[in-house]
Design a protein around this motif. Structure first.
Motif, PDB file in Angstrom:
ATOM      1  N   GLU A 121       0.839  -1.189   0.000  1.00 39.01           N
ATOM      2  CA  GLU A 121       0.000   0.000   0.000  1.00 39.01           C
ATOM      3  C   GLU A 121       0.885   1.253   0.000  1.00 39.01           C
ATOM      4  OE1 GLU A 121      -3.031  -0.150  -0.443  1.00 39.01           O
ATOM      5  OE2 GLU A 121      -3.632   1.895   0.023  1.00 39.01           O
ATOM      6  N   ALA A 122       1.886   1.250   0.866  1.00 42.57           N
ATOM      7  CA  ALA A 122       2.795   2.396   0.963  1.00 42.57           C
ATOM      8  C   ALA A 122       3.547   2.585  -0.360  1.00 42.57           C
ATOM      9  CB  ALA A 122       3.786   2.176   2.111  1.00 42.57           C
ATOM     10  N   ALA A 123       3.967   1.462  -0.975  1.00 42.57           N
ATOM     11  CA  ALA A 123       4.696   1.540  -2.245  1.00 42.57           C
ATOM     12  C   ALA A 123       3.839   2.195  -3.317  1.00 42.57           C
ATOM     13  CB  ALA A 123       5.106   0.130  -2.694  1.00 42.57           C
ATOM     14  N   SER A 124       2.576   1.818  -3.348  1.00 40.58           N
ATOM     15  CA  SER A 124       1.675   2.372  -4.354  1.00 40.58           C
ATOM     16  C   SER A 124       1.527   3.888  -4.164  1.00 40.58           C
ATOM     17  CB  SER A 124       0.327   1.661  -4.248  1.00 40.58           C
ATOM     18  OG  SER A 124      -0.631   2.254  -5.064  1.00 40.58           O
ATOM     19  N   ARG A 125       1.539   4.334  -2.914  1.00 42.28           N
ATOM     20  CA  ARG A 125       1.422   5.779  -2.659  1.00 42.28           C
ATOM     21  C   ARG A 125       2.702   6.509  -3.060  1.00 42.28           C
ATOM     22  NH1 ARG A 125      -0.373   6.019   3.414  1.00 42.28           N
ATOM     23  NH2 ARG A 125      -0.002   8.249   3.206  1.00 42.28           N
ATOM     24  N   VAL A 126       3.836   5.900  -2.753  1.00 41.51           N
ATOM     25  CA  VAL A 126       5.122   6.515  -3.101  1.00 41.51           C
ATOM     26  C   VAL A 126       5.324   6.543  -4.623  1.00 41.51           C
ATOM     27  CG1 VAL A 126       7.581   5.972  -3.053  1.00 41.51           C
ATOM     28  CG2 VAL A 126       6.284   6.056  -0.924  1.00 41.51           C
ATOM     29  N   ALA A 127       4.747   5.533  -5.299  1.00 38.63           N
ATOM     30  CA  ALA A 127       4.971   5.379  -6.745  1.00 38.63           C
ATOM     31  C   ALA A 127       4.258   6.433  -7.583  1.00 38.63           C
ATOM     32  CB  ALA A 127       4.542   3.976  -7.197  1.00 38.63           C
ATOM     33  N   VAL A 128       3.418   7.258  -6.976  1.00 37.24           N
ATOM     34  CA  VAL A 128       2.761   8.304  -7.780  1.00 37.24           C
ATOM     35  C   VAL A 128       3.686   9.505  -7.980  1.00 37.24           C
ATOM     36  CG1 VAL A 128       0.459   7.663  -6.954  1.00 37.24           C
ATOM     37  CG2 VAL A 128       1.688   9.537  -5.848  1.00 37.24           C
ATOM     38  N   HIS A 129       4.775   9.582  -7.221  1.00 35.87           N
ATOM     39  CA  HIS A 129       5.634  10.773  -7.298  1.00 35.87           C
ATOM     40  C   HIS A 129       6.608  10.678  -8.479  1.00 35.87           C
ATOM     41  CE1 HIS A 129       3.879  11.824  -3.575  1.00 35.87           C
ATOM     42  NE2 HIS A 129       4.534  10.935  -2.842  1.00 35.87           N
ATOM     43  N   PRO A 130       6.560  11.629  -9.407  1.00 35.43           N
ATOM     44  CA  PRO A 130       7.414  11.578 -10.601  1.00 35.43           C
ATOM     45  C   PRO A 130       8.904  11.546 -10.263  1.00 35.43           C
ATOM     46  CG  PRO A 130       5.857  13.428 -10.751  1.00 35.43           C
ATOM     47  CD  PRO A 130       5.646  12.786  -9.420  1.00 35.43           C
ATOM     48  N   GLY A 131       9.318  12.295  -9.254  1.00 36.80           N
ATOM     49  CA  GLY A 131      10.747  12.360  -8.922  1.00 36.80           C
ATOM     50  C   GLY A 131      11.270  11.011  -8.465  1.00 36.80           C
ATOM     51  N   ILE A 132      10.458  10.307  -7.672  1.00 44.37           N
ATOM     52  CA  ILE A 132      10.833   8.969  -7.213  1.00 44.37           C
ATOM     53  C   ILE A 132      10.903   8.011  -8.393  1.00 44.37           C
ATOM     54  CG2 ILE A 132       9.976   6.989  -5.888  1.00 44.37           C
ATOM     55  CD1 ILE A 132      11.033   8.994  -4.061  1.00 44.37           C
ATOM     56  N   ARG A 133       9.897   8.083  -9.258  1.00 44.33           N
ATOM     57  CA  ARG A 133       9.877   7.195 -10.422  1.00 44.33           C
ATOM     58  C   ARG A 133      11.121   7.408 -11.271  1.00 44.33           C
ATOM     59  NH1 ARG A 133       5.262   4.474 -10.503  1.00 44.33           N
ATOM     60  NH2 ARG A 133       6.125   3.325 -12.237  1.00 44.33           N
ATOM     61  N   ARG A 134      11.469   8.685 -11.500  1.00 48.02           N
ATOM     62  CA  ARG A 134      12.634   8.978 -12.333  1.00 48.02           C
ATOM     63  C   ARG A 134      13.885   8.292 -11.788  1.00 48.02           C
ATOM     64  NH1 ARG A 134      10.712  13.879 -13.537  1.00 48.02           N
ATOM     65  NH2 ARG A 134      11.496  14.823 -11.635  1.00 48.02           N
ATOM     66  N   GLN A 135      14.078   8.401 -10.491  1.00 55.97           N
ATOM     67  CA  GLN A 135      15.282   7.802  -9.883  1.00 55.97           C
ATOM     68  C   GLN A 135      15.281   6.286 -10.034  1.00 55.97           C
ATOM     69  OE1 GLN A 135      16.356   8.837  -5.949  1.00 55.97           O
ATOM     70  NE2 GLN A 135      16.113  11.042  -6.252  1.00 55.97           N
ATOM     71  N   LEU A 136      14.132   5.675  -9.729  1.00 53.48           N
ATOM     72  CA  LEU A 136      14.095   4.212  -9.760  1.00 53.48           C
ATOM     73  C   LEU A 136      14.180   3.689 -11.209  1.00 53.48           C
ATOM     74  CD1 LEU A 136      11.623   3.324  -6.888  1.00 53.48           C
ATOM     75  CD2 LEU A 136      14.095   3.623  -6.842  1.00 53.48           C
ATOM     76  N   VAL A 137      13.567   4.415 -12.151  1.00 53.34           N
ATOM     77  CA  VAL A 137      13.637   3.987 -13.555  1.00 53.34           C
ATOM     78  C   VAL A 137      15.085   4.003 -14.043  1.00 53.34           C
ATOM     79  CG1 VAL A 137      13.045   4.653 -15.929  1.00 53.34           C
ATOM     80  CG2 VAL A 137      11.248   4.544 -14.193  1.00 53.34           C
ATOM     81  N   ALA A 138      15.848   5.022 -13.633  1.00 56.17           N
ATOM     82  CA  ALA A 138      17.255   5.092 -14.046  1.00 56.17           C
ATOM     83  C   ALA A 138      18.011   3.866 -13.527  1.00 56.17           C
ATOM     84  CB  ALA A 138      17.883   6.380 -13.523  1.00 56.17           C
ATOM     85  N   ILE A 139      17.741   3.478 -12.290  1.00 53.34           N
ATOM     86  CA  ILE A 139      18.413   2.293 -11.738  1.00 53.34           C
ATOM     87  C   ILE A 139      17.978   1.052 -12.516  1.00 53.34           C
ATOM     88  CG2 ILE A 139      18.681   0.836  -9.699  1.00 53.34           C
ATOM     89  CD1 ILE A 139      18.087   3.354  -8.011  1.00 53.34           C
ATOM     90  N   GLN A 140      16.671   0.961 -12.791  1.00 59.06           N
ATOM     91  CA  GLN A 140      16.158  -0.216 -13.503  1.00 59.06           C
ATOM     92  C   GLN A 140      16.819  -0.364 -14.875  1.00 59.06           C
ATOM     93  OE1 GLN A 140      12.016   0.836 -13.263  1.00 59.06           O
ATOM     94  NE2 GLN A 140      11.999   0.473 -11.057  1.00 59.06           N
ATOM     95  N   ARG A 141      16.963   0.748 -15.591  1.00 60.16           N
ATOM     96  CA  ARG A 141      17.581   0.671 -16.925  1.00 60.16           C
ATOM     97  C   ARG A 141      19.030   0.212 -16.846  1.00 60.16           C
ATOM     98  NH1 ARG A 141      14.911   6.124 -19.046  1.00 60.16           N
ATOM     99  NH2 ARG A 141      12.915   5.239 -19.654  1.00 60.16           N
ATOM    100  N   SER A 142      19.703   0.615 -15.764  1.00 60.07           N
ATOM    101  CA  SER A 142      21.129   0.279 -15.652  1.00 60.07           C
ATOM    102  C   SER A 142      21.336  -1.214 -15.413  1.00 60.07           C
ATOM    103  CB  SER A 142      21.765   1.085 -14.525  1.00 60.07           C
ATOM    104  OG  SER A 142      21.335   0.560 -13.278  1.00 60.07           O
ATOM    105  N   LEU A 143      20.261  -1.929 -15.128  1.00 60.12           N
ATOM    106  CA  LEU A 143      20.407  -3.356 -14.795  1.00 60.12           C
ATOM    107  C   LEU A 143      20.387  -4.266 -16.023  1.00 60.12           C
ATOM    108  CD1 LEU A 143      18.070  -3.423 -11.684  1.00 60.12           C
ATOM    109  CD2 LEU A 143      20.566  -3.428 -11.722  1.00 60.12           C
TER     110      LEU A 143
END
Ligand code: DC
Length: 422
Positions: free
Chosen positions: A92-114
């Motif tokens: 539930e908490a993850a879903s709330r945090v996942a709406v924030h664009p700044g957070i998504r940007r950071q995590l997407v960059a990490i995901q691509r690097s994998l």
């Protein structure tokens, strides 16, 4: 060497994790659960006392935290993120945090690097749409809310957590709504994703099916002939310069894996026009009679054509096409069986339902119009238009059920008819 990227998206409880893990193991690829990153970020934010609905506070909490994905799981600042992120509250908490664009940007960059060779199976909500829009294969899993709630219930119980089925069901409905309606990367299938409803499938069936598509996709379509290479380039240039021509939906074509392209048939121009403008090498089926003339037969073969025996039981007549699909290639089929110059769509023959069911191959509906008026198109009076629809999932347990195969063939023709014509 380019890494092979398999993107698996879908809502909570659709079976992503188990499927992704199974397929990654089978193919020897790295499995990454992107949801765990959002869960870990949320958990860190909660621990730091941040207000999850405030992007500034969440960003401050996770600022400077180093995330790493390893075979064992996620590390935050070198420490393994454990079962604390697996609770319903953490989701539930993850879903709330996942709406924030700044957070998504950071995590997407990490995901691509994998994405490193030999490849990666990444699961999440936006892997095929945002993280890897050019993924080699995209799967969108879904299942009914009831089935998903039941799965989560069993999962929570197995972790020794008290669970209430009705509460989980309503939480899943809320979470779906939030994930689907958020402005940033909403949960939606990519145009070229193969959608798989797992409500009625076992985990073994899911892994076998997705594993087959990915395994064949990774192997690649194999070499093509010089003749095909030059021929298709020539027709492509011809159609784009000499004709009034338009093709739409190219981003609906899965990049790898077995594929049946199913097109209506109104002119002998259809195979070269569709084939040369399609982003993958296509194999064509043609009446066996056409191969009788040695020279013409050799030309047809050089142009990736497979003789089919009509009148025989549909299955044995299509063995050549089966072979191509079982090697991960793409075949162009005209489900109506014959050409209808008037441009009117006709009911399908059984062949395509059978072929899709036996080889468990996704079908891409395609509508062509105007190709029966090439002269007018040369004079720019008629548009030749090719519209590519989105992939359809084949009947999965229907190997020998004629009724299911025929119903699927009808659905394919309906999907073609629903695409815009002239
Ligand atoms: O798959 P999961 O239940 O572990 O995901 C938890 C939440 O994280 C989910 O509700 C939405 C979010 N998420 C996301 O927004 N994008 C992803 N790629 C993965 C998860």
């Amino acid at each position: 060497l380019k890494p092979y990227v398999l993107a698996i998206d879908g809502p909570a409880g659709a079976g992503k994790s188990a499927t992704a893990r199974g397929v990654a193991k089978r193919l020897g690829l790295l499995h990454v659960d992107s949801g765990a990153m959002y869960r870990a970020a949320a958990w860190i934010a909660v621990t730091a006392g941040a207000d999850l609905d405030s992007e500034v506070e969440v960003l401050r909490a996770v600022e400077g935290v180093r995330f790493e994905a390893t075979e064992e799981g996620f590390l935050a600042n070198g420490r393994l993120v454990g079962p604390e992120i697996r609770s319903a509250d953490a989701g539930e908490a993850a879903s709330r945090v996942a709406v924030h664009p700044g957070i998504r940007r950071q995590l997407v960059a990490i995901q691509r690097s994998l994405a490193r060779p030999p490849g990666i199976v990444m699961e999440g909500r936006d892997i095929g749409t945002v993280v890897f829009p050019k993924a080699d294969l995209k799967i969108f899993l879904s299942a009914s809310v009831e089935v998903r709630a039941h799965r989560r219930f069993l999962e929570l119980e197995s972790h020794g957590e008290a669970a209430d089925l009705a509460a989980i069901e309503s939480m899943i409905r809320d979470r779906d709504r939030r994930d689907e309606s958020r402005a940033q990367s909403p949960l939606l299938p990519a145009g070229d994703a193969i959608r798989l409803d797992t409500s009625e499938l076992t985990l073994e069936e899911e892994v076998a099916l997705v594993g087959r598509w990915a395994e064949l996709g990774r192997r690649g379509p194999g070499p093509t002939t010089i003749f095909y290479w030059f021929g298709s380039r020539f027709v492509k240039v011809f159609s784009r310069t000499m004709l009034k021509f338009r093709i739409e939906g190219l981003d609906h074509v899965p990049r790898t894996g077995p594929l049946i392209a199913a097109c209506n048939h109104i002119s002998f121009w259809d195979p070269p026009l569709v084939g040369s403008n399609f982003p993958r090498v296509l194999h064509f089926v043609a009446k066996a009679e056409l191969f009788r003339n040695k020279v013409f037969g050799a030309m047809l073969r050089g142009y990736n054509s497979i003789p089919i025996q009509r009148g025989l039981r549909a299955r044995s007549g299509l063995l050549g096409a089966e072979e191509v699909l079982n090697e991960g290639g793409a075949v162009l089929i005209f489900p109506e069986g014959t050409r209808n110059k008037s441009g009117v769509l006709m009911p399908p023959r059984a062949g395509i339902g059978r072929l899709a069911a036996v080889t468990r191959t996704p079908v891409l509906p395609i509508r062509i119009s105007g190709s029966n008026q090439i002269r007018r198109s040369l004079r720019r009076q008629t548009l030749v238009r090719i519209v590519i629809g989105t992939p359809m999932t084949p009947p999965i347990r229907a190997d020998l059920d004629r009724a299911v195969e025929n119903a699927f063939a009808v659905r394919v023709m309906e999907a073609i008819a629903a695409l815009p014509g002239l």
